[in-house]
Design an enzyme around this catalytic site. Structure first.
Site, PDB file in Angstrom:
ATOM      1  N   ARG A 239       0.846  -1.198   0.000  1.00 40.46           N
ATOM      2  CA  ARG A 239       0.000   0.000   0.000  1.00 40.46           C
ATOM      3  C   ARG A 239       0.874   1.239   0.000  1.00 40.46           C
ATOM      4  O   ARG A 239       1.894   1.282   0.707  1.00 40.46           O
ATOM      5  CB  ARG A 239      -0.838   0.074   1.277  1.00 40.46           C
ATOM      6  CG  ARG A 239      -2.151  -0.661   1.241  1.00 40.46           C
ATOM      7  CD  ARG A 239      -3.176   0.016   0.348  1.00 40.46           C
ATOM      8  NE  ARG A 239      -4.428  -0.692   0.383  1.00 40.46           N
ATOM      9  CZ  ARG A 239      -4.717  -1.788  -0.332  1.00 40.46           C
ATOM     10  NH1 ARG A 239      -3.844  -2.282  -1.178  1.00 40.46           N
ATOM     11  NH2 ARG A 239      -5.894  -2.366  -0.228  1.00 40.46           N
ATOM     12  N   GLU A 268      -1.921   7.912  -4.769  1.00 36.96           N
ATOM     13  CA  GLU A 268      -2.098   7.408  -6.132  1.00 36.96           C
ATOM     14  C   GLU A 268      -3.519   7.720  -6.613  1.00 36.96           C
ATOM     15  O   GLU A 268      -4.426   7.778  -5.786  1.00 36.96           O
ATOM     16  CB  GLU A 268      -1.815   5.891  -6.183  1.00 36.96           C
ATOM     17  CG  GLU A 268      -2.660   5.060  -5.241  1.00 36.96           C
ATOM     18  CD  GLU A 268      -2.233   3.600  -5.203  1.00 36.96           C
ATOM     19  OE1 GLU A 268      -1.040   3.312  -5.000  1.00 36.96           O
ATOM     20  OE2 GLU A 268      -3.121   2.756  -5.371  1.00 36.96           O
ATOM     21  N   HIS A 286      -0.472  -0.081  -9.394  1.00 39.43           N
ATOM     22  CA  HIS A 286      -1.274  -0.853  -8.427  1.00 39.43           C
ATOM     23  C   HIS A 286      -1.992  -2.039  -9.101  1.00 39.43           C
ATOM     24  O   HIS A 286      -3.214  -2.117  -9.126  1.00 39.43           O
ATOM     25  CB  HIS A 286      -2.298   0.055  -7.714  1.00 39.43           C
ATOM     26  CG  HIS A 286      -2.750  -0.502  -6.395  1.00 39.43           C
ATOM     27  ND1 HIS A 286      -3.105   0.275  -5.323  1.00 39.43           N
ATOM     28  CD2 HIS A 286      -2.910  -1.788  -5.977  1.00 39.43           C
ATOM     29  CE1 HIS A 286      -3.460  -0.492  -4.310  1.00 39.43           C
ATOM     30  NE2 HIS A 286      -3.353  -1.757  -4.682  1.00 39.43           N
TER      31      HIS A 286
END
Ligand code: GLV
Length: 325
Positions: A239, A268, A286
């Site tokens: 994360r 992000e 991601h």
């Protein structure tokens, strides 16, 4: 009897919608338009279930607007986007999608590790830019992954899947986790528990795989980066926020560590532009769990959790078992 209503905030697979529709009235967002918090609030008000993604913030304000809500089914294993305590206080079950994504996420951590060690994005640009004029002995020297020391911080299911893969590369595996693994599991994984400082000092590759929380916010910052070997590579496949990105950029610029492979970022998708100017980073958007099979399994797992809750059962992946429905 009318069916319960579910809001699905992002596009999912057709089979997920078909499964949900057999049990619920589905308010889907198959066009995948980004819904504002207000829009989610409005559409969620008449619903009993929410199927959401890690980009949706499910906070106390949102759930206060939805008196009938019984379940928040996150399509992710991490659930730091959800105020679980606020859900528990209102008797709302929260579920996630553990297990189905472990191997794909471990594969991506390994992809970043290998790509960073062998400078894959740099060399690919070099070819694409037409700069390759011939083979040279000292060209694009990388570092070996095989026989190196792998340090994993966060040894849950995904950390363990990462460790398992290290056997084929003859790596030494050290790990740090709040709770030490059982000795037989350590033996099976061929992994040795060390303190975080020992791990940072010894590892050639540091992979972060702990969940994000207040406690793990900026777990890796300037102080920790300075403890790493100057030849070491950092991989963040968990994360954004567990790493202080500004400190990492400074460390990569200064040569405090060699390189980083990053799938996740603070803020992000608006990542710190400092990363884009660096050559010694490999970046991905991601996509840790993003294989077709795994994303299908995650969506179905979330749907099954929602449907089970609506049927009055305990969902298989309940993250707040203390909830009183
Ligand atoms: C992805 O990041 C997840 O938590 O599943």
């Amino acid at each position: 009897m009318s069916k319960p209503r579910i809001l699905v905030t992002r596009e999912v697979f057709d089979e997920t919608i078909a499964f949900l529709a057999a049990h619920c009235d589905v308010d889907a967002n198959q066009a995948d338009v980004t819904l504002t918090a207000d829009a989610i609030g409005r559409r969620l008000k008449p619903a009993q279930a929410l199927m959401c993604s890690l980009t949706d913030k499910v906070d106390a304000d949102l759930i206060a607007q939805c008196p009938d809500l019984k379940v928040v089914a996150n399509i992710a294993v991490g659930y730091n986007n959800i105020d679980v305590a606020a859900c528990t206080a209102r008797g709302i079950m929260v579920t996630n999608t553990p297990g189905v994504l472990d191997d794909s996420t471990a594969d991506l951590a390994w992809t970043l590790m290998l790509a960073t060690a062998r400078r894959l994005t740099e060399v690919e640009s070099y070819i694409r830019d037409g700069e390759w004029t011939g083979w040279r002995l000292k060209q694009w020297l990388g570092v070996d992954v095989h026989h190196a020391t792998l340090g994993i911080i966060g040894m849950g299911r995904i950390g363990q899947a990462i460790a398992k893969r290290a056997g084929g590369f003859d790596m030494r595996v050290i790990y740090h986790n709040r709770k030490r693994l059982a000795v037989d599991l350590e033996q099976r994984l061929n992994a040795t528990w060390v303190t975080q400082d020992e791990l940072l000092a010894q590892a050639d590759f540091v992979i972060l795989q702990m969940p994000y929380s207040k406690e793990t916010h900026h777990l890796i910052g300037a102080y920790e980066l300075a403890k790493m070997k100057s030849t070491a590579i950092l991989i963040n496949s968990t994360r954004g926020g567990v790493v202080d990105d500004a400190a990492l950029i400074a460390a990569l610029q200064a040569g405090t560590i060699r390189a980083a492979g990053l799938d996740v970022f603070e803020n992000e998708p608006k990542l710190n532009p400092g990363f884009l100017a660096l050559k010694n980073v490999v970046l991905s958007p991601h996509i840790g769990s993003s294989t077709e099979a795994t994303r299908r399994a995650m969506a179905m797992t979330a749907a099954a959790n929602a449907v089970a809750t609506l049927a009055g059962q305990r969902p298989p992946n309940l993250v707040n078992p203390e909830v009183k429905a």
